[in-house]
Motif scaffolding. Structure first.
Motif, PDB file in Angstrom:
ATOM      1  N   VAL A  50       0.836  -1.199   0.000  1.00  0.00           N
ATOM      2  CA  VAL A  50       0.000   0.000   0.000  1.00  0.00           C
ATOM      3  C   VAL A  50       0.872   1.249   0.000  1.00  0.00           C
ATOM      4  CG1 VAL A  50      -1.725   1.294   1.321  1.00  0.00           C
ATOM      5  CG2 VAL A  50      -1.907  -1.185   1.106  1.00  0.00           C
ATOM      6  N   ALA A  51       1.986   1.203   0.717  1.00  0.00           N
ATOM      7  CA  ALA A  51       2.879   2.363   0.814  1.00  0.00           C
ATOM      8  C   ALA A  51       4.290   1.885   1.106  1.00  0.00           C
ATOM      9  CB  ALA A  51       2.401   3.299   1.918  1.00  0.00           C
ATOM     10  N   LYS A  52       5.253   2.626   0.611  1.00  0.00           N
ATOM     11  CA  LYS A  52       6.651   2.348   0.930  1.00  0.00           C
ATOM     12  C   LYS A  52       7.415   3.656   0.945  1.00  0.00           C
ATOM     13  CE  LYS A  52       7.932   1.193  -3.812  1.00  0.00           C
ATOM     14  NZ  LYS A  52       8.508   0.186  -4.681  1.00  0.00           N
ATOM     15  N   THR A  53       8.495   3.671   1.684  1.00  0.00           N
ATOM     16  CA  THR A  53       9.278   4.897   1.785  1.00  0.00           C
ATOM     17  C   THR A  53       9.982   5.173   0.457  1.00  0.00           C
ATOM     18  OG1 THR A  53      11.160   3.689   2.698  1.00  0.00           O
ATOM     19  CG2 THR A  53       9.632   4.678   4.273  1.00  0.00           C
ATOM     20  N   ASP A  54      10.169   6.466   0.214  1.00  0.00           N
ATOM     21  CA  ASP A  54      10.911   6.918  -0.959  1.00  0.00           C
ATOM     22  C   ASP A  54      11.518   8.271  -0.628  1.00  0.00           C
ATOM     23  OD1 ASP A  54       8.797   8.762  -1.186  1.00  0.00           O
ATOM     24  OD2 ASP A  54       7.821   7.660  -2.797  1.00  0.00           O
TER      25      ASP A  54
ATOM     26  N   LEU B 125       8.269  10.293   1.033  1.00  0.00           N
ATOM     27  CA  LEU B 125       7.628   9.613   2.161  1.00  0.00           C
ATOM     28  C   LEU B 125       8.721   8.896   2.945  1.00  0.00           C
ATOM     29  CD1 LEU B 125       4.967   8.944   3.583  1.00  0.00           C
ATOM     30  CD2 LEU B 125       4.733   6.987   2.054  1.00  0.00           C
ATOM     31  N   THR B 126       9.085   9.479   4.095  1.00  0.00           N
ATOM     32  CA  THR B 126      10.288   9.021   4.798  1.00  0.00           C
ATOM     33  C   THR B 126      10.025   8.071   5.957  1.00  0.00           C
ATOM     34  OG1 THR B 126      10.226  10.986   6.199  1.00  0.00           O
ATOM     35  CG2 THR B 126      11.538  11.121   4.182  1.00  0.00           C
ATOM     36  N   GLY B 127       8.771   7.833   6.323  1.00  0.00           N
ATOM     37  CA  GLY B 127       8.510   6.909   7.428  1.00  0.00           C
ATOM     38  C   GLY B 127       7.038   6.774   7.720  1.00  0.00           C
ATOM     39  N   PHE B 128       6.737   5.879   8.673  1.00  0.00           N
ATOM     40  CA  PHE B 128       5.367   5.574   9.059  1.00  0.00           C
ATOM     41  C   PHE B 128       5.264   5.423  10.562  1.00  0.00           C
ATOM     42  CE2 PHE B 128       6.280   3.404   5.036  1.00  0.00           C
ATOM     43  CZ  PHE B 128       5.341   3.991   4.214  1.00  0.00           C
ATOM     44  N   ALA B 129       4.068   5.676  11.104  1.00  0.00           N
ATOM     45  CA  ALA B 129       3.784   5.294  12.486  1.00  0.00           C
ATOM     46  C   ALA B 129       3.622   3.777  12.502  1.00  0.00           C
ATOM     47  CB  ALA B 129       2.515   5.989  12.981  1.00  0.00           C
TER      48      ALA B 129
ATOM     49  N   TYR C 254       6.395  12.911   5.948  1.00  0.00           N
ATOM     50  CA  TYR C 254       7.066  13.565   4.834  1.00  0.00           C
ATOM     51  C   TYR C 254       8.067  14.543   5.431  1.00  0.00           C
ATOM     52  CZ  TYR C 254       3.390  11.727   1.835  1.00  0.00           C
ATOM     53  OH  TYR C 254       2.539  10.892   1.158  1.00  0.00           O
ATOM     54  N   GLY C 255       9.303  14.115   5.605  1.00  0.00           N
ATOM     55  CA  GLY C 255      10.284  14.942   6.300  1.00  0.00           C
ATOM     56  C   GLY C 255       9.868  15.104   7.748  1.00  0.00           C
TER      57      GLY C 255
END
Length: 135
Positions: free
Chosen positions: A20-24, A27-31, A48-49
């Protein structure tokens, strides 16, 4: 788990995993928590930063940013919930010292749909006490 491999759940029903989502670079991270509804729409908090945003996606199209017009000076508490009406509940903390439990509509990204509760955020509390529930 391989995103295109078929798996079986405990009821012996087939299912697939989709990314569904991955860092690039943006998009630098997730909870560390997500929520998924029966349609496969996933709600999550992405970073995002230095800015956190409330995101939804199903792996077949780009992520939708629900909080794009809201979250510049906001952080989200870990944990979101999405229901089968594509409504997402999240707790935020704003830089002005306020905190809120808000309802967001994944079909209308940009701003929250409804305040459920608001309160002054106390940095010393592990859990926020909301004195006014607005439902």
């Amino acid at each position: 788990l391989h995103p295109t491999k078929r798996y079986k759940n405990m009821s012996n029903e087939n299912f697939f995993y989709d990314v569904v989502a991955k860092t690039d670079s943006s998009l630098t991270g997730f909870a560390n928590t997500t929520s998924i509804n029966d349609s496969g729409l996933v709600a999550l908090i992405g970073k995002y930063g230095a800015v956190q945003d409330l995101l939804v996606g199903d792996g077949s199209s780009p992520l939708k940013n629900l909080s794009s017009d809201f979250s510049l000076n906001t952080s989200f508490a870990s944990g979101v919930e999405i229901n089968n009406n594509n409504e997402v509940v999240a707790v935020d903390r704003q830089s002005n010292g306020m905190s809120g439990v808000r309802l967001w509509d994944a079909n209308q990204p940009g701003t929250f749909k409804k305040n459920i509760a608001i309160s002054k955020y106390l940095a010393t509390n592990t859990y926020q006490v909301f004195k006014n529930i607005l439902i």
